[in-house]
Design a protein around this motif. Structure first.
Motif, mmCIF file in Angstrom:
data_model
loop_
_atom_site.group_PDB
_atom_site.id
_atom_site.type_symbol
_atom_site.label_atom_id
_atom_site.label_comp_id
_atom_site.label_asym_id
_atom_site.label_seq_id
_atom_site.Cartn_x
_atom_site.Cartn_y
_atom_site.Cartn_z
ATOM 1 N N MET A 23 1.005 -1.120 -0.187
ATOM 2 C CA MET A 23 0.039 -0.023 -0.120
ATOM 3 C C MET A 23 0.764 1.410 0.146
ATOM 4 N N GLN A 24 1.760 1.158 0.853
ATOM 5 C CA GLN A 24 2.742 2.328 0.922
ATOM 6 C C GLN A 24 3.488 2.459 -0.405
ATOM 7 N N GLN A 25 4.040 1.455 -1.138
ATOM 8 C CA GLN A 25 4.631 1.442 -2.337
ATOM 9 C C GLN A 25 3.501 2.379 -3.356
ATOM 10 N N ALA A 26 2.452 1.583 -3.571
ATOM 11 C CA ALA A 26 1.331 2.206 -4.354
ATOM 12 C C ALA A 26 0.971 3.618 -4.245
ATOM 13 N N ILE A 27 0.781 3.930 -2.812
ATOM 14 C CA ILE A 27 0.992 5.508 -2.706
ATOM 15 C C ILE A 27 2.002 6.446 -2.845
ATOM 16 N N GLU A 28 3.344 5.678 -2.935
ATOM 17 C CA GLU A 28 4.487 6.511 -3.497
ATOM 18 C C GLU A 28 4.296 6.819 -4.799
ATOM 19 N N GLU A 29 4.010 5.669 -5.764
ATOM 20 C CA GLU A 29 3.903 5.730 -7.231
ATOM 21 C C GLU A 29 2.742 6.702 -7.544
ATOM 22 N N LEU A 30 1.754 6.503 -6.901
ATOM 23 C CA LEU A 30 0.772 7.628 -7.271
ATOM 24 C C LEU A 30 1.159 9.035 -6.809
ATOM 25 N N GLN A 31 1.780 9.258 -5.720
ATOM 26 C CA GLN A 31 2.312 10.567 -5.560
ATOM 27 C C GLN A 31 3.222 11.178 -6.460
ATOM 28 N N ILE A 32 4.299 10.108 -7.053
ATOM 29 C CA ILE A 32 5.233 10.475 -8.159
ATOM 30 C C ILE A 32 4.337 10.737 -9.402
ATOM 31 N N THR A 33 3.357 10.110 -9.645
ATOM 32 C CA THR A 33 2.601 10.307 -10.826
ATOM 33 C C THR A 33 1.841 11.787 -10.999
ATOM 34 N N VAL A 34 1.235 11.905 -9.565
ATOM 35 C CA VAL A 34 0.449 13.187 -9.366
ATOM 36 C C VAL A 34 1.561 14.395 -9.539
ATOM 37 N N ALA A 35 2.705 14.346 -8.909
ATOM 38 C CA ALA A 35 3.614 15.408 -8.974
ATOM 39 C C ALA A 35 4.188 15.404 -10.425
ATOM 40 N N MET A 36 4.373 14.464 -11.103
ATOM 41 C CA MET A 36 4.971 14.684 -12.443
ATOM 42 C C MET A 36 3.783 15.307 -13.348
ATOM 43 N N GLN A 37 2.381 15.043 -13.015
ATOM 44 C CA GLN A 37 1.389 15.643 -13.717
ATOM 45 C C GLN A 37 1.172 16.977 -13.489
ATOM 46 N N TYR A 38 1.584 17.214 -12.051
ATOM 47 C CA TYR A 38 1.625 18.652 -11.434
ATOM 48 C C TYR A 38 2.401 19.706 -12.289
ATOM 49 N N ASP A 39 3.856 18.888 -12.382
ATOM 50 C CA ASP A 39 4.747 19.683 -13.074
ATOM 51 C C ASP A 39 4.551 19.656 -14.668
ATOM 52 N N LEU A 40 4.152 19.097 -15.224
ATOM 53 C CA LEU A 40 3.800 19.241 -16.617
ATOM 54 C C LEU A 40 2.330 20.348 -16.609
ATOM 55 N N LEU A 41 1.673 20.149 -15.950
ATOM 56 C CA LEU A 41 0.459 21.224 -15.839
ATOM 57 C C LEU A 41 1.079 22.449 -15.743
ATOM 58 N N LYS A 42 2.096 22.814 -14.610
ATOM 59 C CA LYS A 42 2.641 23.949 -14.413
ATOM 60 C C LYS A 42 3.486 24.477 -15.754
ATOM 61 N N LYS A 43 4.115 23.619 -16.324
ATOM 62 C CA LYS A 43 4.853 23.929 -17.527
ATOM 63 C C LYS A 43 3.636 24.344 -18.609
ATOM 64 N N THR A 44 2.866 23.526 -18.755
ATOM 65 C CA THR A 44 1.834 24.043 -19.763
ATOM 66 C C THR A 44 1.292 25.124 -19.639
ATOM 67 N N LEU A 45 0.788 25.515 -18.251
ATOM 68 C CA LEU A 45 0.258 26.891 -18.015
ATOM 69 C C LEU A 45 1.085 28.152 -18.272
ATOM 70 N N THR A 46 2.467 27.835 -17.953
ATOM 71 C CA THR A 46 3.629 28.774 -18.132
ATOM 72 C C THR A 46 3.529 29.253 -19.795
ATOM 73 N N GLU A 47 3.694 28.182 -20.261
ATOM 74 C CA GLU A 47 3.946 28.233 -22.048
ATOM 75 C C GLU A 47 2.646 28.703 -22.378
ATOM 76 N N ASN A 48 1.267 28.523 -21.820
ATOM 77 C CA ASN A 48 0.246 29.245 -22.326
ATOM 78 C C ASN A 48 0.263 30.747 -21.966
ATOM 79 N N GLU A 49 0.863 31.000 -21.103
ATOM 80 C CA GLU A 49 0.917 32.642 -20.604
ATOM 81 C C GLU A 49 1.867 33.341 -21.499
ATOM 82 N N LEU A 50 3.011 32.683 -21.642
ATOM 83 C CA LEU A 50 3.925 33.280 -22.701
ATOM 84 C C LEU A 50 3.531 33.565 -24.019
ATOM 85 N N LEU A 51 2.781 32.394 -24.406
ATOM 86 C CA LEU A 51 2.114 32.595 -25.826
ATOM 87 C C LEU A 51 1.082 33.555 -25.970
ATOM 88 N N GLN A 52 -0.086 33.907 -24.771
ATOM 89 C CA GLN A 52 -1.029 34.644 -24.807
ATOM 90 C C GLN A 52 -0.187 35.914 -24.740
#
Length: 165
Positions: A23-52
């Motif tokens: 369960m701890q391993q599954a939670i850690e994997e999910l946290q890593i996935t969420v962190a990666m998706q969060y970073d991707l979202l931040k990057k996308t939002l930053t690019e979107n602001e620059l393009l605007q």
């Protein structure tokens, strides 16, 4: 009625049967996935602001280029024709006027039949005396001139006649 779907019940049972380490391993994997998706979202939002920002700057530049010489984008088409003739300071034929005005007027540039669309405005400019239509032998169509480019007898002044050739 049971609020759990069979799938959710099975997953819950599976989680209960798993060891705490799994369960701890599954939670850690999910946290890593969420962190990666969060970073991707931040990057996308930053690019979107620059393009605007780039779009805003380009729109401002486009408007500045269209209007930095006194061109009135809200003026009537007749005034736009007269302005273009004044800026060029020479008699122009209809295709030349269209080429110059479509750089400033998206409605004209995107129209499927520019000549037909523009000819109505040009006819009105001639009708109201803001522009003079002048035929020249050997040249297809008319040249369009401003009234003060003609002499007292209605002939084209020599400095403008030279520009027609």
């Amino acid at each position: 009625m049971n609020s759990h779907t069979p799938l959710k019940s099975r997953e819950a049972a599976k989680i209960k049967s798993d060891s705490p380490e799994k369960m701890q391993q599954a939670i850690e994997e999910l946290q890593i996935t969420v962190a990666m998706q969060y970073d991707l979202l931040k990057k996308t939002l930053t690019e979107n602001e620059l393009l605007q920002q780039k779009v805003r700057k380009l729109e401002e530049q486009l408007n500045d280029n269209r209007n930095n010489d006194g061109y009135g984008s809200t003026s009537s088409w007749i005034s736009k024709i007269v302005f273009t003739l004044q800026q060029e300071n020479r008699p122009l034929r209809s295709p030349e006027l269209i080429t110059l005005l479509e750089k400033r007027e998206p409605a004209l540039a995107e129209h499927y039949n520019k000549v037909q669309y523009f000819s109505a405005f040009l006819s009105n400019a001639v009708k109201y005396g803001r522009v003079i239509q002048q035929k020249m032998k050997g040249v297809r169509g008319y040249y369009y001139l401003l009234p003060h480019w003609l002499d007292e007898r209605g002939n084209v002044r020599s400095e403008f006649h030279k520009k027609m050739l």
